[in-house]
Design an enzyme around this catalytic site. Structure first.
Site, short mmCIF file in Angstrom:
data_model
loop_
_atom_site.label_atom_id
_atom_site.label_comp_id
_atom_site.label_asym_id
_atom_site.label_seq_id
_atom_site.Cartn_x
_atom_site.Cartn_y
_atom_site.Cartn_z
N GLY A 1 0.84 -1.20 0.00
CA GLY A 1 0.00 0.00 0.00
C GLY A 1 0.87 1.25 0.00
N GLY A 2 0.32 2.31 0.60
CA GLY A 2 1.06 3.58 0.62
C GLY A 2 2.37 3.49 1.37
N GLY B 1 23.45 13.75 -29.35
CA GLY B 1 23.02 14.34 -28.08
C GLY B 1 23.68 13.65 -26.90
N ALA B 2 24.01 12.37 -27.08
CA ALA B 2 24.62 11.63 -25.97
C ALA B 2 26.02 12.14 -25.67
CB ALA B 2 24.62 10.14 -26.28
#
Ligand code: HXC
Length: 512
Positions: free
Chosen positions: A173-174, A405-406
């Site tokens: 859960g949370g 871009g790398a």
């Protein structure tokens, strides 16, 4: 018996009662699952022997509904306190599944909050051991508030002290969000389970059958989701890795990482460490081991986004964070997960004054509809941001491909690298020669008598021009070109000369 001795004996019996946690039956059940008790984990597996200073053992809950008024819960299901790891102080909490399933009620949360606040005030690492059925159902909103208080502090402590979570049971859960906010999450095969919604809920809502293991077991969380950073086969192994991790880290953001003795690598790099054929893959881990002290590299997120390798090592006794493309997996491309993995690690290192060594061999960002739709622009931007933002010493080594871009993204001079070096095998270009020739010489190739020969000629021409480090070096984008056998000595000199970063909190380590 004197009244003093009577009170001592009363104390001892209360003390030993509380120390037993949920009692023999519950402990037996815990052991049958192959799990240690919370107390064994803290006192025997994590902390230096005899150093545990326990706090709030006598805390009691004040819940009254659903029979809680008749329930006495030892330590309210969590052990908290302080101790030493590798002779340095840490704050610790360990949820005790033998007490009401380690469920988190108001008092349980308040105990955790207290050690978290103390960790922040004293500037010492916080280590949490999670083994819990989640929010204590009988306490309703009070337990939810408890989680909120913990998440708030995880965030405020982020980038101030290292925070480590060890998942040794359910974390459902949370409740999963506290570990997710911390810097490093450890999981153990067949013991750890992290998920937002359990198998029963999934069956009810989606009609799908799924096991707990598939949903959120240790392998899933390390290899598929990337929620966990370290995988172990046993609790003992996990704690040994936690202790090792701590040897690399400062106690807080105002300190530098501890300095160790400089030990050379077991097998230093030779001049021919990468294959002759530029298309042939190799493992960057071998290069890393040939560079760092004792060839000792603690890899983070080893099983996730394996096209990039990140982790901690030492160079000349100083901790460094390494970010390296992995040519062996997807040729070392950058993609959504690799960008997130590297960006978060860079931000951790920057927050804790750890210099960065970036090792480049990548053909670029992974093209394709899947990656575009998965948000490669948004995720790739995190990497640019993390490098540009980082103010620790940044050293970059170009081993082979640094395309497109790398080239920029992998800590180029343009993103503020302090020192960029390349091996003679470095290739800095907008793209690989084959792709480049096919695009810019398409017409020439199509119109040639022998298109294949023409293509090869153009590839060679492009390669001669750009597939080397000399053009970039001639413009000062690369500081030196060195042979691979010179790398360790060069990096050691640079680290020695590097202007030390100002220490102190710079930013948190938001989960990316
Ligand atoms: C109160 C709990 C509990 C809980 C377990 N127990 N979870 N008590 N609140 N959340 C108690 C059980 O009643 C039992 O008590 C003891 O712990 C051991 O549990 P078992 O079920 O016998 O153990 P096991 O078979 O190993 O199963 C473990 C389990 C299961 C899978 C974790 O207990 C379970 O499903 N629990 C509920 C999980 C859950 O839904 N939690 C809420 C999540 S939502 P006795 O007295 O019989 O020994 C959440 C929201 C947080 O956490 C939101 C934050 C923002």
């Amino acid at each position: 018996m004197s009244s003093i001795m009577k009170s001592v004996s009363d104390f001892l019996s209360r003390f030993s009662q509380k120390q037993k946690g949920g009692g023999e039956k519950a402990i037996e059940k815990q052991k049958k699952k192959g799990k240690h008790t919370a107390r064994e984990r803290v006192e025997d597996l994590l902390l230096d022997s005899g150093t545990f200073l326990e706090t709030d053992l006598f805390v009691e809950h004040s819940a009254r509904d659903f029979g809680m008024d008749r329930k006495e819960l030892a330590g309210d299901g969590v052990i908290t306190g302080f101790g030493k790891v590798n002779d340095s102080p840490v704050a610790v909490f360990a949820q005790d599944f033998t007490v009401a399933g380690g469920s988190l009620g108001r008092a349980h949360a308040a105990k955790i909050v207290k050690v978290m606040d103390a960790a922040g005030e004293s500037g010492i690492p916080l280590i949490g051991i999670n083994d819990s059925g989640g929010a204590r159902i009988q306490e309703g909103v009070e337990s939810l508030c408890g989680y909120g208080d913990i998440f708030f502090r995880n965030t405020r402590l982020s980038g101030v002290v290292p925070q480590i979570s060890i998942i040794l049971g359910p974390c459902a859960g949370g409740a999963v969000y506290s570990p997710a906010l911390t810097d490093f999450v450890f999981v153990v095969n067949r013991i750890s389970n992290m998920f937002i919604t359990g198998p029963q809920v999934i069956k009810t809502v989606l009609g799908e059958d799924v096991t707990q293991e598939e949903l959120g077991g240790a392998r899933t969380q390390t290899a598929i989701t990337g929620n966990a950073h370290f995988y172990s086969e046993s609790e003992v192994e996990a704690f040994a890795t936690v202790k090792k991790l701590l040897t690399f880290l400062p106690a807080n953001s105002s300190e530098k990482p501890p300095l160790h003795r400089s030990v050379p690598p077991l097998k230093p790099l030779s001049d021919d460490v990468i294959p002759d054929d530029r298309k042939q893959a190799y493992s960057v881990r071998d290069i890393i081991r040939g560079l760092v002290d004792s060839s000792d590299f603690l890899e983070v997120h080893e099983q996730w986004a394996r096209n990039i390798v990140v982790g901690l090592a030492r160079l000349g006794g100083r901790t460094i964070g390494i970010i390296a493309n992995q040519p062996k997996v997807l040729a070392g491309v950058l993609d959504v997960n690799a960008s997130d993995k590297a960006a978060r690690f860079i931000r951790f290192c920057d927050a804790f004054n750890i210099p960065l060594l970036t090792m480049v061999d990548t053909p670029g960002y992974l093209p394709g509809v899947d990656q575009e739709h998965a948000g490669v622009i948004r995720h790739g931007a995190k990497l640019l941001y993390a490098y540009s933002e980082a103010t620790v010493p940044k050293l970059t080594l170009i081993m082979r491909k640094a395309y497109g871009g790398a080239y920029i993204a992998m800590c180029s001079r343009h993103l503020g690298a302090d020192f960029v070096t390349s091996w003679p095998s470095g290739e800095i270009a907008v793209m690989g020669p084959e792709g480049a020739a096919n695009i810019i010489f398409r017409k020439d190739i199509a119109e040639a008598d022998d298109p294949d020969a023409c293509r090869q000629e153009k590839i060679d021409e492009y390669e001669d021009k750009f597939s080397n480090p000399y053009v970039a070096a001639s413009k000062g984008y690369i500081d030196t070109i060195i042979r691979s056998s010179q790398t360790r000595d060069t990096l050691l000199s640079v680290l020695e000369l590097a202007v030390p970063d100002k220490v102190g909190r710079k930013h948190g380590n938001i989960p990316l």
